[in-house]
Design a protein around this motif. Structure first.
Motif, short mmCIF file in Angstrom:
data_model
loop_
_atom_site.label_atom_id
_atom_site.label_comp_id
_atom_site.label_asym_id
_atom_site.label_seq_id
_atom_site.Cartn_x
_atom_site.Cartn_y
_atom_site.Cartn_z
N ILE A 160 4.04 4.14 -35.52
CA ILE A 160 2.98 4.94 -36.14
C ILE A 160 2.44 4.18 -37.34
O ILE A 160 3.17 3.44 -38.00
N GLY A 161 1.16 4.37 -37.61
CA GLY A 161 0.58 3.68 -38.75
C GLY A 161 -0.92 3.89 -38.83
O GLY A 161 -1.46 4.84 -38.26
N SER A 162 -1.55 2.96 -39.52
CA SER A 162 -2.96 3.10 -39.83
C SER A 162 -3.81 2.30 -38.85
O SER A 162 -3.44 1.22 -38.44
N PRO A 163 -4.99 2.82 -38.51
CA PRO A 163 -5.91 2.03 -37.70
C PRO A 163 -6.50 0.86 -38.51
O PRO A 163 -7.05 -0.06 -37.93
N ASP A 164 -6.34 0.91 -39.83
CA ASP A 164 -6.86 -0.18 -40.65
C ASP A 164 -5.82 -1.31 -40.69
O ASP A 164 -4.63 -1.07 -40.80
N THR A 175 -8.22 8.66 -45.21
CA THR A 175 -9.43 8.05 -44.66
C THR A 175 -9.26 6.54 -44.61
O THR A 175 -9.79 5.83 -45.47
N PRO A 176 -8.53 6.04 -43.61
CA PRO A 176 -8.31 4.59 -43.52
C PRO A 176 -9.63 3.83 -43.49
O PRO A 176 -10.55 4.22 -42.77
N THR A 219 -13.27 7.81 -50.96
CA THR A 219 -12.89 9.22 -50.81
C THR A 219 -12.28 9.71 -52.11
O THR A 219 -11.29 9.15 -52.58
N PRO A 220 -12.86 10.75 -52.71
CA PRO A 220 -12.39 11.12 -54.04
C PRO A 220 -11.05 11.85 -54.06
O PRO A 220 -10.32 11.77 -55.03
N ASP A 221 -10.71 12.55 -52.99
CA ASP A 221 -9.49 13.36 -53.05
C ASP A 221 -8.49 12.96 -51.98
O ASP A 221 -8.76 12.16 -51.09
N PRO A 231 -11.88 13.71 -42.78
CA PRO A 231 -13.27 13.43 -42.43
C PRO A 231 -13.39 12.12 -41.64
O PRO A 231 -12.67 11.17 -41.90
N GLY A 232 -14.26 12.14 -40.67
CA GLY A 232 -14.46 10.95 -39.86
C GLY A 232 -13.43 10.81 -38.75
O GLY A 232 -13.39 9.81 -38.05
N PHE A 233 -12.60 11.81 -38.59
CA PHE A 233 -11.52 11.74 -37.61
C PHE A 233 -11.63 12.98 -36.73
O PHE A 233 -11.81 14.08 -37.23
N THR A 234 -11.58 12.76 -35.43
CA THR A 234 -11.68 13.91 -34.54
C THR A 234 -10.29 14.30 -34.05
O THR A 234 -9.68 13.58 -33.27
N PRO A 235 -9.77 15.40 -34.56
CA PRO A 235 -8.43 15.80 -34.14
C PRO A 235 -8.42 16.20 -32.66
O PRO A 235 -9.37 16.78 -32.16
#
Lengths: 417, 545
Positions: free
Chosen positions: A113-117, A133-134, A139-141, A402-406
């Motif tokens: 498991i990990g980041s797409p970045d 948000t990779p 992203t402020p929060d 945001p930017g991710f479709t669950p």
């Protein structure tokens, strides 16, 4: 405290009464398969960040793969020491204390498991894992805070979201109220004697009650309510239950305080703690050594926490995370360098345990990321989203990530449906 | 419009009793003085409201807009006590390299405690200098006579945020603040923008230093020089904990274009998120900045343009053509275009109005600022002057409405109790405990200005604790002088003096009653005074500016 002013301000009040008709409801219907145990408000998520990138391969060891031993002649955990889980994977021996939780299906691991970045920078990767948000820095929060912003059904008690440490971490930064508590015993006004402290607390409480306006007024009310609540709890007198023995150090103390707040029923819903020391470039060790010492502390802490909570663990999920994993092959210093995928643990009553989850890409160099690291087969957001939806009943996952479709189909299956 | 003309006449005439736009209740000279000291400065020192009111509020504003002409000997003298200012970024880079070498050596020797905080003399020195640099910001804000200048330094520090704990920014940040932000804080926006774009700290923070045209390879000499940077075995400097990484500098050899700086340049530094650009523009901007890099970053080197790394194709940003073959000049031209773009004027003016007028900036304020920007080609002082002369700045609805940030709170409290700080990092630590560790905001948007970012229960309790400690002189490395509140004999006089000297006459009737109740029964007059001052500083009135 009933529904706080913030709920009305932030959701415009009316939204509260239209829940059954708005898109939130539909999202909830799709994702929130809330298990029956315990009413929703009692459900608690504890996130534990292993900062520095834990070597997932020596935490959840693929002892059934000869490649693992070939690539790590000096630092592989011998098969005879591994606590076998499923014939292929096993726990590092210093995590042996967790085996009973595995056996009772309250502990699961997710591998690869990990980041797409692709970043191998601790800084960037931690930032992405906390912002949720990779690849997007602005992203402020943090995603835990966004969860609190969007799940308005849960009450904003002063203790709803608490980070145990001196500063509020990125993961909890944002507009939803959240606390950073460095020391539970020192929370509130400080004075040499209890009498002086109480007097000072009363004085400030009166001042704010008399003259504060707006957010200063509501926040100060929450503050004094929290102080009062804690005085009732009396952190100085806390004794862990069931003989639980937390290890000394920051992690043990943080988890002890989290257990304390959970048992005190102060409205804690999301808690965060972190632990450092995983950046094992040099002399990592195998069954013994540097990494083993860190894992021992982690294992003892989690074991003590589960023991201490007893039946309360039925409402609690502990989720560990780390920014990336480490190279499959050991380096010239008997350590490992920055890699890609790692392993995470999910522990607690609502967990669908006793399994190593996630698609395992294997250690074959052809299947590795950039030829050297365990490939990521599970986006960390799939696991985080599952925990938020199935455990906490989060209504709006796309607002939290945001930017991710669950997608239900991609949930790793860590929480009992 | 008529009101505005009248108002301008009033201002030009030096009449400080200006009329608010929405409310007819005029501010008294005292109110006006308090307002400017709260917004253009870090709060009044005892007696300062009267001094400013007497000398003329508008004259004071004019003086603040020309900081070079203000004598600031006290701060100049203080600065000499700060060792960190005696080290340039090369010195700091060498220090960090030394710490790292020693640490690696210990690790190689099998010291399992090598991950723990490093308490070797060089590591302690490194941490001391970093902490000293944070403290310096607090000391300057508290003691400087150039108050508006210090406020603007804080504003630009956040607008052009870098992160002090990211890799090379550990030794590049002090230089960035001293020679990029402070040099241009009251100059032309265009100069400031170009200076930040070429600063090693920003180039490193937003990764542009390793952004190269796809397929570009460095010349042989360069690769040799870069080896220690990308080599596996010698990370450059150690983190105090591994939250802050070593290898952001050696993660990999540059492989292509990096959009980070381009994106934040458009979204945060200039046009704003709704500034009319799209992802295509971001990529084109990133292409223009390929090759903007750092000369020997591991040694604290300067900006350097790498011709070999620059994208040699034509580019187009916001519909404007950037013909190939102009190398570094393409970037300069682009920065000038952005600095003078209407969306930038609006975005930055809006942030200035948010800082000086209201969390939700009034349109009139933004319009005035944009007009001045156009008229005076982005001269920051003239934009500020327009804001301070506008009716929104003086409107009663905008007076004492903003909640202080942690830095503003601590510094204004220091000024209220006439604190004399030394170089030890205690006050910066107080600011950090309240949620604003200086130069340590991770994300490129800088610390927020709005009150909801700062007001929460734990933060408020910490403000109360900080207020009590400050009033009692219990913060180490600092003395306080409460002499100006000399009426300690009788409670009513004491409360009156505090209202007058610390709260500028804004103490509510309720607060007076609570203080009276709390003070009755305390026989020691010094103790009563410390308690009353602490309650005043930690109370609701003092949280606003």
């Amino acid at each position: 405290m009933t529904i706080s002013r913030r709920v009305f301000v932030k959701s415009g009040g009316l939204a509260l009464f239209s829940l059954g008709l708005d898109p939130l409801f539909l999202a909830r219907a799709a994702f929130a398969v809330r298990p029956s145990a315990g009413p929703p408000d009692r459900r608690i998520l504890v996130c534990l960040f292993q900062r520095g990138a834990v070597d997932g391969l020596n935490m959840i060891v693929p002892h059934g793969d000869p490649l693992y031993y070939r690539e790590r002649p000096r630092i592989a955990v011998p098969a005879t020491d591994v606590v076998d889980l499923d014939g292929y994977f096993g726990l590092h021996p210093r995590l042996a204390g967790l085996k009973p939780l595995w056996d009772s299906k309250r502990l699961a691991a997710i591998h690869a498991i990990g980041s797409p970045d692709a970043t191998r920078s601790h800084f960037d990767a931690q930032d992405y894992m906390e912002s949720g948000t990779p690849g997007v820095k602005a992203t402020p929060d943090g995603w835990l805070n966004r969860y609190c912003q969007h799940d308005r059904e849960h009450q904003d008690t002063p203790f709803r979201a608490v980070a145990f440490g001196p500063e509020l971490p990125r993961i909890l930064a944002g507009t939803a109220p959240s606390l950073a508590i460095a020391d539970l015993q020192a929370f509130g006004l400080r004075a040499p004697q209890p009498a002086a402290r109480d007097r000072l607390t009363r004085a400030f409480e009166e001042l704010y009650a008399a003259s504060a306006t707006g957010l200063l007024s509501t926040s100060s009310q929450e503050a004094f309510q929290a102080v009062q609540t804690l005085r009732r709890v009396d952190p100085t007198q806390y004794q862990p239950a069931n003989g639980a023995d937390y290890p000394r150090g920051r992690l043990g103390k943080a988890m002890l305080e989290i257990a304390q707040l959970i048992k005190a029923d102060v409205g804690l819903q999301v808690a965060f703690a972190d632990v450092t020391g995983w950046d094992t470039h040099v002399n990592q060790g195998a069954s013994e050594g540097q990494l083993a010492a860190r894992l021992a502390e982690l294992g003892q802490t989690l074991t003590a926490f589960a023991q201490d909570l007893g039946e309360k663990l039925d409402d609690v999920v502990v989720l560990t995370m780390s920014e990336f994993g480490r190279t499959v092959r050991e380096n010239g210093n008997s350590g490992t360098d920055h890699g890609h995928a790692t392993a995470m643990l999910v522990l607690g009553g609502p967990v669908s345990g006793g399994k190593v989850l996630g698609a395992w890409p294997g250690l074959d160099p052809a299947n590795r990321f950039e030829g050297r690291d365990v490939a990521v087969t599970t986006d960390f957001r799939d696991l985080f989203a599952e925990v938020l939806a199935r455990h906490l009943g989060a209504p709006d996952l796309s607002a939290i990530f945001p930017g991710f479709t669950p997608d239900l189909a991609r949930f790793p299956g860590a929480i009992s449906a | 419009m008529k009101t505005r003309v009248l108002l301008l006449i009033a201002i030009v005439a030096g009449w400080p009793t200006v009329v608010g736009a929405q409310h007819a209740a005029p501010l008294t000279p005292q109110d006006s003085a308090l307002h400017v000291l709260n917004r253009l400065a870090y709060g009044p020192r005892p007696g300062e409201i009267e001094r400013v009111a007497r000398a003329g509020v508008l004259r004071w504003i004019d003086a603040q807009l020309a900081p070079d002409k203000i004598d600031d000997q006290i701060v100049a003298r203080r600065e000499r006590e700060f060792d960190v200012l005696k080290s340039d970024r090369g010195d700091l880079a060498r220090l960090y390299a030394e710490v790292q070498r020693a640490r690696q050596e210990r690790k190689r020797m099998g010291d399992t405690a090598a991950d723990k905080p490093d308490d070797s003399p060089v590591a302690l020195k490194g941490r001391r200098l970093a902490a000293q640099f944070q403290q310096l910001a607090v000391v300057r804000a508290a003691l400087s006579e150039r108050q508006l200048y210090e406020v603007m330094v804080d504003f630009w520090t956040n607008h052009f945020n870098v992160y002090f704990a990211k890799g090379a920014d550990r030794f590049l940040t002090p230089d960035y603040i001293e020679h990029t932000i402070r040099r241009h804080a009251m100059g032309a926006f265009e100069d400031l923008l170009i200076a930040t774009a070429q600063s090693p700290a920003m180039l490193f923070y937003l990764d542009n230093w390793e952004s190269v045209a796809p397929g570009a390879t460095p010349p042989q000499a360069m690769r040799l020089q870069a080896r220690p940077l990308f080599g596996r075995r010698r990370p450059l400097f150690p983190p105090p904990r591994d939250r802050v990484p070593t290898d952001s500098m050696r993660q990999r050899a540059p492989r292509g274009i990096n959009e980070n700086y381009a994106r934040e340049l458009l979204e945060l530094h200039t046009l704003g998120v709704d500034g009319g650009y799209d992802q295509h523009d971001v990529i084109e901007v990133a292409r223009i900045f390929t090759g903007w890099s750092i000369k020997r970053p591991q040694q604290g080197g300067d900006f350097e343009f790498h011709d070999w790394a620059h994208d040699t194709g034509d580019k187009q940003v916001l519909g404007v053509e950037f013909a190939r073959g102009h190398g570094m000049d393409e970037g300069i031209r682009l920065l000038k275009l952005l600095a003078n773009h209407p969306a930038t004027m609006h975005h930055v003016s809006r942030k200035l109005c948010q800082r000086f007028v209201n969390d939700d900036p009034p349109d009139g304020c933004v319009d005035d600022a944009v007009a001045a920007w156009q008229r005076r080609h982005g001269d920051i002082r003239e934009v500020l002057r327009a804001i301070f002369q506008g009716p929104d700045f003086w409107a009663a609805t905008n007076v004492r409405t903003k909640v202080k940030t942690p830095l503003e709170f601590v510094v204004s409290a220091m000024r209220a109790v006439v604190a004399e700080p030394d170089t030890s990092p205690r006050l910066a630590q107080v600011v950090a405990r309240l949620g604003e560790p200086l130069y340590l905001h991770v994300a490129p948007d800088g610390y927020p200005e709005r009150e909801d970012a700062w007001v929460n229960s734990a933060a408020l309790l910490e403000r109360m604790n900080a207020a009590m400690a400050l009033a009692a002189g219990k913060v180490q490395g600092m003395t306080v002088a409460l002499d100006s509140i000399d009426s300690v004999a009788d409670i009513e006089a004491l409360i009156g003096a505090i209202d007058d000297r610390i709260l500028g006459g804004t103490m509510s009737q309720n607060t007076k009653q609570v203080l009276t109740r709390q003070l009755s029964g305390i026989s020691d007059p010094m103790q009563a005074r410390a308690l009353a001052v602490g309650l005043a500083l930690g109370g609701p009135e003092f949280q606003r500016q």
